[in-house]
Structures are given as C-alpha cells and as structure tokens.
Motif scaffolding. Structure first.
Motif, PDB file in Angstrom:
ATOM      1  N   ILE A 203       0.841  -1.193   0.000  1.00  0.00           N
ATOM      2  CA  ILE A 203       0.000   0.000   0.000  1.00  0.00           C
ATOM      3  C   ILE A 203       0.876   1.243   0.000  1.00  0.00           C
ATOM      4  CG2 ILE A 203      -1.993  -1.035   1.126  1.00  0.00           C
ATOM      5  CD1 ILE A 203      -1.002   0.183   3.757  1.00  0.00           C
ATOM      6  N   ARG A 204       0.271   2.334  -0.384  1.00  0.00           N
ATOM      7  CA  ARG A 204       0.891   3.647  -0.275  1.00  0.00           C
ATOM      8  C   ARG A 204       0.097   4.404   0.775  1.00  0.00           C
ATOM      9  NH1 ARG A 204       3.154   5.719  -5.462  1.00  0.00           N
ATOM     10  NH2 ARG A 204       3.422   3.888  -6.734  1.00  0.00           N
ATOM     11  N   LYS A 205       0.811   5.036   1.661  1.00  0.00           N
ATOM     12  CA  LYS A 205       0.149   5.864   2.671  1.00  0.00           C
ATOM     13  C   LYS A 205       0.958   7.135   2.810  1.00  0.00           C
ATOM     14  CE  LYS A 205      -1.377   5.795   7.534  1.00  0.00           C
ATOM     15  NZ  LYS A 205      -2.326   6.843   7.357  1.00  0.00           N
ATOM     16  N   GLU A 206       0.381   8.227   2.342  1.00  0.00           N
ATOM     17  CA  GLU A 206       1.029   9.534   2.434  1.00  0.00           C
ATOM     18  C   GLU A 206       2.463   9.500   1.897  1.00  0.00           C
ATOM     19  OE1 GLU A 206       0.462  10.127   6.605  1.00  0.00           O
ATOM     20  OE2 GLU A 206      -1.666  10.560   6.356  1.00  0.00           O
ATOM     21  N   GLY A 207       2.626   8.894   0.724  1.00  0.00           N
ATOM     22  CA  GLY A 207       3.928   8.839   0.078  1.00  0.00           C
ATOM     23  C   GLY A 207       4.810   7.686   0.515  1.00  0.00           C
ATOM     24  N   ARG A 208       4.428   6.966   1.543  1.00  0.00           N
ATOM     25  CA  ARG A 208       5.222   5.835   2.032  1.00  0.00           C
ATOM     26  C   ARG A 208       4.793   4.559   1.307  1.00  0.00           C
ATOM     27  NH1 ARG A 208       3.538   9.300   5.365  1.00  0.00           N
ATOM     28  NH2 ARG A 208       4.746  10.182   7.065  1.00  0.00           N
TER      29      ARG A 208
ATOM     30  N   ILE B 164       6.458  -6.621   8.261  1.00  0.00           N
ATOM     31  CA  ILE B 164       6.092  -5.383   7.580  1.00  0.00           C
ATOM     32  C   ILE B 164       7.397  -4.732   7.140  1.00  0.00           C
ATOM     33  CG2 ILE B 164       5.122  -3.063   7.829  1.00  0.00           C
ATOM     34  CD1 ILE B 164       3.311  -4.242  10.050  1.00  0.00           C
ATOM     35  N   ALA B 165       7.428  -4.243   5.904  1.00  0.00           N
ATOM     36  CA  ALA B 165       8.576  -3.488   5.402  1.00  0.00           C
ATOM     37  C   ALA B 165       8.036  -2.176   4.857  1.00  0.00           C
ATOM     38  CB  ALA B 165       9.300  -4.266   4.311  1.00  0.00           C
ATOM     39  N   ALA B 166       8.696  -1.076   5.186  1.00  0.00           N
ATOM     40  CA  ALA B 166       8.215   0.225   4.730  1.00  0.00           C
ATOM     41  C   ALA B 166       9.379   1.130   4.358  1.00  0.00           C
ATOM     42  CB  ALA B 166       7.366   0.881   5.814  1.00  0.00           C
ATOM     43  N   GLY B 167       9.151   1.968   3.360  1.00  0.00           N
ATOM     44  CA  GLY B 167      10.146   2.939   2.927  1.00  0.00           C
ATOM     45  C   GLY B 167       9.558   4.327   2.854  1.00  0.00           C
TER      46      GLY B 167
ATOM     47  N   ILE C  16       2.915   4.204  11.992  1.00  0.00           N
ATOM     48  CA  ILE C  16       2.495   3.315  10.902  1.00  0.00           C
ATOM     49  C   ILE C  16       2.188   1.926  11.452  1.00  0.00           C
ATOM     50  CG2 ILE C  16       3.322   2.102   8.822  1.00  0.00           C
ATOM     51  CD1 ILE C  16       4.916   4.727   8.202  1.00  0.00           C
ATOM     52  N   ILE C  17       3.052   1.443  12.307  1.00  0.00           N
ATOM     53  CA  ILE C  17       2.858   0.115  12.907  1.00  0.00           C
ATOM     54  C   ILE C  17       1.558   0.058  13.697  1.00  0.00           C
ATOM     55  CG2 ILE C  17       3.742  -1.406  14.731  1.00  0.00           C
ATOM     56  CD1 ILE C  17       6.577  -0.733  13.616  1.00  0.00           C
ATOM     57  N   GLU C  18       1.292   1.060  14.511  1.00  0.00           N
ATOM     58  CA  GLU C  18       0.054   1.073  15.307  1.00  0.00           C
ATOM     59  C   GLU C  18      -1.174   1.126  14.408  1.00  0.00           C
ATOM     60  OE1 GLU C  18      -0.684   0.479  18.569  1.00  0.00           O
ATOM     61  OE2 GLU C  18       1.429  -0.128  18.488  1.00  0.00           O
ATOM     62  N   TRP C  19      -1.114   1.938  13.358  1.00  0.00           N
ATOM     63  CA  TRP C  19      -2.222   2.028  12.416  1.00  0.00           C
ATOM     64  C   TRP C  19      -2.478   0.674  11.756  1.00  0.00           C
ATOM     65  CZ3 TRP C  19      -1.750   1.765   6.917  1.00  0.00           C
ATOM     66  CH2 TRP C  19      -2.942   2.006   6.224  1.00  0.00           C
ATOM     67  N   LEU C  20      -1.407   0.021  11.286  1.00  0.00           N
ATOM     68  CA  LEU C  20      -1.559  -1.288  10.649  1.00  0.00           C
ATOM     69  C   LEU C  20      -2.039  -2.352  11.627  1.00  0.00           C
ATOM     70  CD1 LEU C  20       1.488  -1.475   8.227  1.00  0.00           C
ATOM     71  CD2 LEU C  20      -0.926  -1.490   7.618  1.00  0.00           C
ATOM     72  N   LYS C  21      -1.510  -2.331  12.815  1.00  0.00           N
ATOM     73  CA  LYS C  21      -1.923  -3.299  13.838  1.00  0.00           C
ATOM     74  C   LYS C  21      -3.431  -3.165  14.096  1.00  0.00           C
ATOM     75  CE  LYS C  21      -0.965  -4.390  18.646  1.00  0.00           C
ATOM     76  NZ  LYS C  21      -0.250  -3.950  19.830  1.00  0.00           N
ATOM     77  N   ASP C  22      -3.902  -1.942  14.276  1.00  0.00           N
ATOM     78  CA  ASP C  22      -5.337  -1.718  14.504  1.00  0.00           C
ATOM     79  C   ASP C  22      -6.160  -2.179  13.299  1.00  0.00           C
ATOM     80  OD1 ASP C  22      -4.750  -0.623  16.982  1.00  0.00           O
ATOM     81  OD2 ASP C  22      -4.985   1.466  16.316  1.00  0.00           O
TER      82      ASP C  22
ATOM     83  N   LEU D 148       3.998  11.400 -10.964  1.00  0.00           N
ATOM     84  CA  LEU D 148       2.614  11.162 -10.577  1.00  0.00           C
ATOM     85  C   LEU D 148       2.409   9.729 -10.091  1.00  0.00           C
ATOM     86  CD1 LEU D 148      -0.252  12.349 -10.394  1.00  0.00           C
ATOM     87  CD2 LEU D 148      -0.615  11.566 -12.735  1.00  0.00           C
ATOM     88  N   THR D 149       2.968   8.756 -10.809  1.00  0.00           N
ATOM     89  CA  THR D 149       2.797   7.356 -10.391  1.00  0.00           C
ATOM     90  C   THR D 149       3.544   7.065  -9.096  1.00  0.00           C
ATOM     91  OG1 THR D 149       4.611   6.618 -11.816  1.00  0.00           O
ATOM     92  CG2 THR D 149       2.375   6.446 -12.710  1.00  0.00           C
ATOM     93  N   ASN D 150       4.554   7.851  -8.782  1.00  0.00           N
ATOM     94  CA  ASN D 150       5.276   7.694  -7.513  1.00  0.00           C
ATOM     95  C   ASN D 150       4.687   8.574  -6.416  1.00  0.00           C
ATOM     96  OD1 ASN D 150       7.131   5.787  -8.419  1.00  0.00           O
ATOM     97  ND2 ASN D 150       8.459   7.368  -9.261  1.00  0.00           N
ATOM     98  N   GLU D 151       3.570   9.234  -6.736  1.00  0.00           N
ATOM     99  CA  GLU D 151       2.862  10.127  -5.812  1.00  0.00           C
ATOM    100  C   GLU D 151       3.742  11.250  -5.284  1.00  0.00           C
ATOM    101  OE1 GLU D 151      -0.732   8.267  -3.666  1.00  0.00           O
ATOM    102  OE2 GLU D 151       0.881   6.813  -3.420  1.00  0.00           O
TER     103      GLU D 151
END
Length: 183
Positions: free
Chosen positions: A56-61, A70-73, A84-90, A141-144
């Motif tokens: 997923i993309r979340k606010e550019g991440r 979970i891996a995030a950049g 991010i972890i708390e949001w995903l956990k919930d 645009l595709t990379n937001e």
C-alpha cells in the motif's frame, strides 16, 4: 486480539530518499489469512495472493505486509514508523475481528505505470507542471510525488475525455483524485 505485537527489527536509510528511513518489523502471528480482507478495505492496495503480500501507499510511504513482517520505505523517522505500525496493527485486528462482515478480495491489483499515465496526458511537454516533459510528470505522478492538479493543460477543454479516463483510473488504484472532476 489477533495481532498483539509488532516489533521493529531493522531501521535503515531509505534508498529512494536519503532524508528518510526504511524499516522492517516482525509480527507475532501469520497475517496471511487477513490480507484478502485488507485488500477489500484499503483503496489502491496491490495484493498478491500467491506470494501472500499486500503493498500500500500511505502519504507517500510504500508499505508491504508479508505473512510475518512489515517493510516500509520513505518513512520520516522512528516515531513515524511506530505510528504506521500502530495504524496497521489496529487495521489488521479490525479486519480479523470483522471477517464475517467484510467480503475478502483475492483480486490482484496492479500499480499504474508511468507509460499508462503518459498516454492519457496531453503530451504537449508545456512544462507548466514544473517538469521538463509529460513523461517526467507521469513518473512523478505514479510515484505520488506530484498531484494530478499540477497539469493545467489536462484541465483545459480539448483534454476533457482523457482527463476523465485518467482520473477514474487513478482513483480506482487508490490515488487521491479531486472528486469534483468525477461524474
């Protein structure tokens, strides 16, 4: 509670943006069974049922959920990673607890390519968006990294049909699109 603990295991410099970080976190349970439900709930997710991953993309991440990781950049800092972890956990726990009310979606959605977007842009290379070419704008645009509203040419009369197709396409894969332009 289904997922109780998510623990950061690595924090590294972000490859795409050296001012940011990337991280890996381990999950205390295998969340594979929840991924199709997350795919239903999250707009624009890229789901691979066979590989058991959801990106997923979340606010550019960029965030990828694996069965036990979970891996995030493009993450701002360690505090941002924890949020991010708390949001995903919930969200994972919500989907697990509401499986009987959420229809799982096993469809594999794809990320838009810059070429797909480019074909729907005016192609005038007018530079009014701040980019040297329409293709450069499509990549960003595709990379937001930019918003579709930065292309004023697209919102002029002769491009209305292309605009409508592109906005619908962007919306369907989870990009933010001004609803005023969608019929």
């Amino acid at each position: 509670m289904f997922l109780k603990e998510v623990k950061i295991t690595k924090i590294l410099p972000c490859i795409a943006d050296p001012r940011k970080i990337r991280f890996h976190a381990s999950l205390d349970v295998d969340v594979s069974e929840v991924l199709p439900y997350l795919n239903s709930v999250l707009k624009g997710a890229i789901y691979n049922h066979h590989a058991h991953t959801l990106t997923i993309r979340k606010e550019g991440r960029m965030i990828t959920i694996h069965p036990r990781e979970i891996a995030a950049g493009k993450v701002i800092d360690e505090e941002d990673a924890r949020e991010i972890i708390e949001w995903l956990k919930d969200l994972i726990n919500y989907c697990y607890e509401n499986k009987d009310r959420i229809k799982p979606n096993f469809e594999r959605k794809q990320k838009l390519t810059a070429l797909e977007v480019y074909k729907l842009l005016p192609g005038t290379n007018c530079k009014r968006c701040g980019e040297p070419t329409c293709l450069a704008f499509a990549v960003k645009l595709t990379n937001e990294e930019v918003n579709i509203m930065r292309c004023p040419e697209l919102f002029s009369g002769p491009y209305a049909e292309r605009r409508d197709v592109l906005l619908r396409l962007l919306r369907d894969v989870g990009y933010e699109v001004p609803s005023v332009f969608l019929k």
